[in-house]
Design an enzyme around this catalytic site. Structure first.
Site, PDB file in Angstrom:
ATOM      1  N   GLU A  52       0.839  -1.191   0.000  1.00 39.75           N
ATOM      2  CA  GLU A  52       0.000   0.000   0.000  1.00 39.75           C
ATOM      3  C   GLU A  52       0.882   1.252   0.000  1.00 39.75           C
ATOM      4  OE1 GLU A  52      -3.627   1.779   2.826  1.00 39.75           O
ATOM      5  OE2 GLU A  52      -2.371   0.104   3.516  1.00 39.75           O
ATOM      6  N   LYS A 121      -9.078   2.317  -2.348  1.00 44.06           N
ATOM      7  CA  LYS A 121      -9.406   1.680  -1.073  1.00 44.06           C
ATOM      8  C   LYS A 121     -10.830   2.067  -0.674  1.00 44.06           C
ATOM      9  CE  LYS A 121      -7.255   1.104   3.511  1.00 44.06           C
ATOM     10  NZ  LYS A 121      -6.044   1.459   4.288  1.00 44.06           N
ATOM     11  N   CYS A 177      -5.549  -3.074   1.906  1.00 46.74           N
ATOM     12  CA  CYS A 177      -5.408  -3.218   3.360  1.00 46.74           C
ATOM     13  C   CYS A 177      -6.722  -3.408   4.118  1.00 46.74           C
ATOM     14  CB  CYS A 177      -4.627  -2.036   3.914  1.00 46.74           C
ATOM     15  SG  CYS A 177      -3.875  -2.392   5.533  1.00 46.74           S
TER      16      CYS A 177
END
Length: 669
Positions: A52, A121, A177
């Site tokens: 990330e 994300k 994540c």
């Protein structure tokens, strides 16, 4: 077919990469990523995933909102795009990108000089040590969007699946994540939409025990989604102002760990593995509820977009970067093997216990030869009687010597019966066999050494004829001894023979597992030390039906000389039952697992034997008695795992072998 190519057999090589990051220096980070991307290209990797925010660092806080950093990130992406033109690998890097009036935390997917798409994300942690909503906007509402990146407009949103047009089954979805930590991750929806390889770019800092939490989540996601899951966490170079980082990377497939890298590394690390796209596809078509779940969420699933690309995978032998178990029914890990044996043995014991209790507590009638299968059935029956509170003398064990019965095996049967305290008798079948052969006009009755299938089956059939009548006479049921491998290969006598019983405790146990079960029973203290020692002796024998007399100077009859090595045939059986693989793929896997022992010509020969016998013997399996399923690998019950017509032809399978499996391996004549 390019037989020695892993890609030709439905594998895709993937890499989860962690690299040292230069904090807030996208130019340096781009060079680092490209260095590893080139190494992945040289290694034949199809998909390479980086952590990330790998182009700037995760822990840069308010610098994420600085124009200088955002512009440098765009330049870094442009450099990777330009330098990737000659690279095979799909490169997935983390970057902060401006979309509208907000910065989003993104995974940028790049391939051969092109930005394929950008996945933002969806879920931003803003609790405990995390404060992402200060800098980023969530991307869960960006489905169907586009974004300007490196000077071009690219598809943008959590609804993107990247599909290789020249490698069926490679369909990549990327999440970031925290997306993995929510109850319904974007990857779960993507899997229902057809994604087979799920990737997670993680910045996850390390705290005590968090690595185990990650493993749990990645493993469960890969298992629930019937998918491969790649995880790459940030590591060396990240700011340690308030946190620390371990650079954990791993690749799971359908709940199985394929590869994991060293944690807290110095320098870059890659977890590289060949994921089995065929396994993923086969698991999904078998598990109908997977698609049922898709139907439940159809409205969202239909909104997913597919971005096509051409991989142009390497040809030829690039090896196979995954462990191929020689004995797929038998785990290598000793603790896992002990647990499997405990469960398998107790499945058999409890199955027989329930059957005896349900039909009025009859005696258990077993034919014992001193071989592996009857030995195991006997120790299963003994434990069942113990659990039922009945005397072991309620087990009526019979040894029935024929024309080729050896003194060694006969003595094992006798000693084991006495050691266990079961009722035991010897019943010589030779007079009845001679009479039957004479009645049939068989040349053996006239003194000729004619040891044909009739000669063998007269003995095998008489044994079970006696057992069934003894069960009638003594108030019992016949406990079967034949195992799963024999049923698959048809190595059993149909009707009144070892194909039949009242209840077969071994029906779900392959030959390669039975040996370990017997050893576990002895070593785990199920019986006394004398019995345990005797079981170890029995395990040392060669497998033989003892139906043909041994002639002077010749090798005694050995089962594996006829049906093939059980190690190879159980290998094939597992991949046929559990995976549904084509024969050439099974041969490819067997060659990688066994080439130090068997050359490709030998593997091919016994694969042909398996195929012919497997199809020819279905009529025996269609009439099987009851018996418990034991392993996840499958069983042959026509009421359970395996149903096929008894008159199916093997022509297509044999033709596939002929067309796609060479007669010899590299360097073999």
């Amino acid at each position: 077919m390019d037989f020695y190519s892993a890609y030709a057999h439905g594998f895709a090589r993937v890499a989860a990469c962690t690299v040292p990051v230069a904090i807030a220096d996208p130019a340096v980070n781009a060079r680092t990523v490209l260095e590893q991307a080139r190494a992945c290209h040289d290694d034949g990797v199809a998909v390479a995933v980086f952590p990330e925010l790998s182009l700037c660092g995760y822990a840069v806080d308010d610098l994420l909102l600085q124009d200088t950093l955002l512009e440098a990130v765009q330049e870094a992406i442009a450099e990777i795009v330009a330098e990737s033109e000659d690279l095979m690998s799909v490169i997935v890097v983390g970057a902060p990108l401006l979309h509208g009036t907000r910065v989003t935390n993104c995974a940028v997917v790049i391939h051969r000089g092109r930005v394929l798409g950008v996945s933002p994300k969806s879920y931003l942690p803003t609790y405990r040590e995390f404060y992402e909503r200060r800098h980023f906007a969530p991307g869960d509402d960006r489905r169907g969007s586009t974004i300007r990146v490196a000077g071009v407009d690219a598809p943008y949103g959590p609804d993107l699946i990247f599909a290789a047009t020249d490698l069926p089954g490679l369909r990549l979805h990327v999440e970031v994540c925290e997306d993995m930590w929510v109850p319904i991750p974007p990857s779960s929806e993507a899997a229902l939409a057809g994604a087979t390889v799920l990737a997670n770019l993680s910045g996850s800092p390390i705290t005590v025990a968090r690595a185990e939490d990650r493993r749990l989540l990645v493993r469960s996601a890969s298992a629930r989604c019937s998918a491969a899951y790649l995880f790459a966490a940030a590591g060396q170079g990240e700011s340690t102002t308030d946190l620390s980082w371990d650079g954990q990377t791993m690749v799971y497939e359908c709940g199985d760990l394929l590869e994991e890298s060293e944690r807290f590394p110095e320098g870059p690390r890659r977890s590289v593995a060949d994921v089995d796209l065929d396994r993923i596809r086969q698991d999904r078509i078998r598990q109908g509820t997977f698609d049922d779940n898709r139907r439940t969420h159809d409205a969202r699933i239909r909104e997913f977009r597919t971005v096509d690309f051409e991989l142009a995978a390497p040809t030829g032998d690039i090896g196979l970067r995954r462990k191929v178990d020689r004995f797929p029914f038998v785990p290598d890990d000793l603790d896992r093997l002990a647990l499997d044996c405990y469960e398998a043995y107790n499945i058999q014991v409890s199955g027989l216990e329930q059957r005896l209790a349900a039909i009025g507590q009859p005696n258990a009638v077993i034919g014992v030869s001193g071989g592996l299968d009857s030995t195991h059935a006997l120790i299963v029956a003994a434990k069942a009687m113990d659990r039922l509170g009945r005397p072991r003398s309620d087990i009526l064990a019979y040894t029935m010597p024929g024309f080729a019965t050896g003194e060694t095996t006969k003595s094992y049967a006798t000693r084991l019966a006495k050691s266990l305290g079961v009722s035991f008798e010897e019943l010589d079948i030779r007079p009845a066999a001679r009479q039957m052969l004479e009645d049939l006009g068989h040349p053996f009755a006239d003194g000729e050494p004619a040891y044909d299938v009739t000669f063998e089956n007269v003995q095998a059939g008489l044994r079970y004829d006696y057992l069934f009548r003894l069960a009638n006479h003594r108030g019992g049921i016949v406990v079967g001894t034949g195992d799963l491998s024999e049923l698959a290969l048809g190595w059993c006598t149909y009707g009144v023979g070892d194909q039949m019983s009242h209840y077969n405790v071994n029906a779900g146990v392959p030959k390669t597992l039975i040996q370990h079960l017997i050893r576990w029973v002895g070593e785990s203290g199920q019986f006394d030390d004398d019995t345990a020692g005797l079981l170890e002796e029995i395990l040392q024998q060669e497998i033989t039906p003892e139906l043909i007399p041994t002639e002077a100077g010749k090798k005694p009859q050995a089962t594996e000389d006829t049906v093939g090595p059980y190690a190879l045939q159980d290998f094939t059986l597992f991949h046929v039952l559990r995976r549904g693989y084509r024969p050439s793929k099974i041969a490819f896997l067997a060659w990688h697992a066994w080439h130090e022992v068997y050359d490709l010509a030998t593997i091919r020969r016994w694969l042909v034997v398996f195929t012919k016998r497997f199809f020819a013997s279905q009529f025996k399996r269609s009439a099987l008695p009851n018996g418990p399923k034991v392993t996840a690998g499958g069983t042959m019950s026509p009421r359970g795992d395996w149903r096929m017509p008894s008159d199916a032809a093997p022509a297509a399978w044999l033709a596939e072998i002929e067309a796609n499996v060479p007669a010899g391996g590299p360097g073999e004549s």
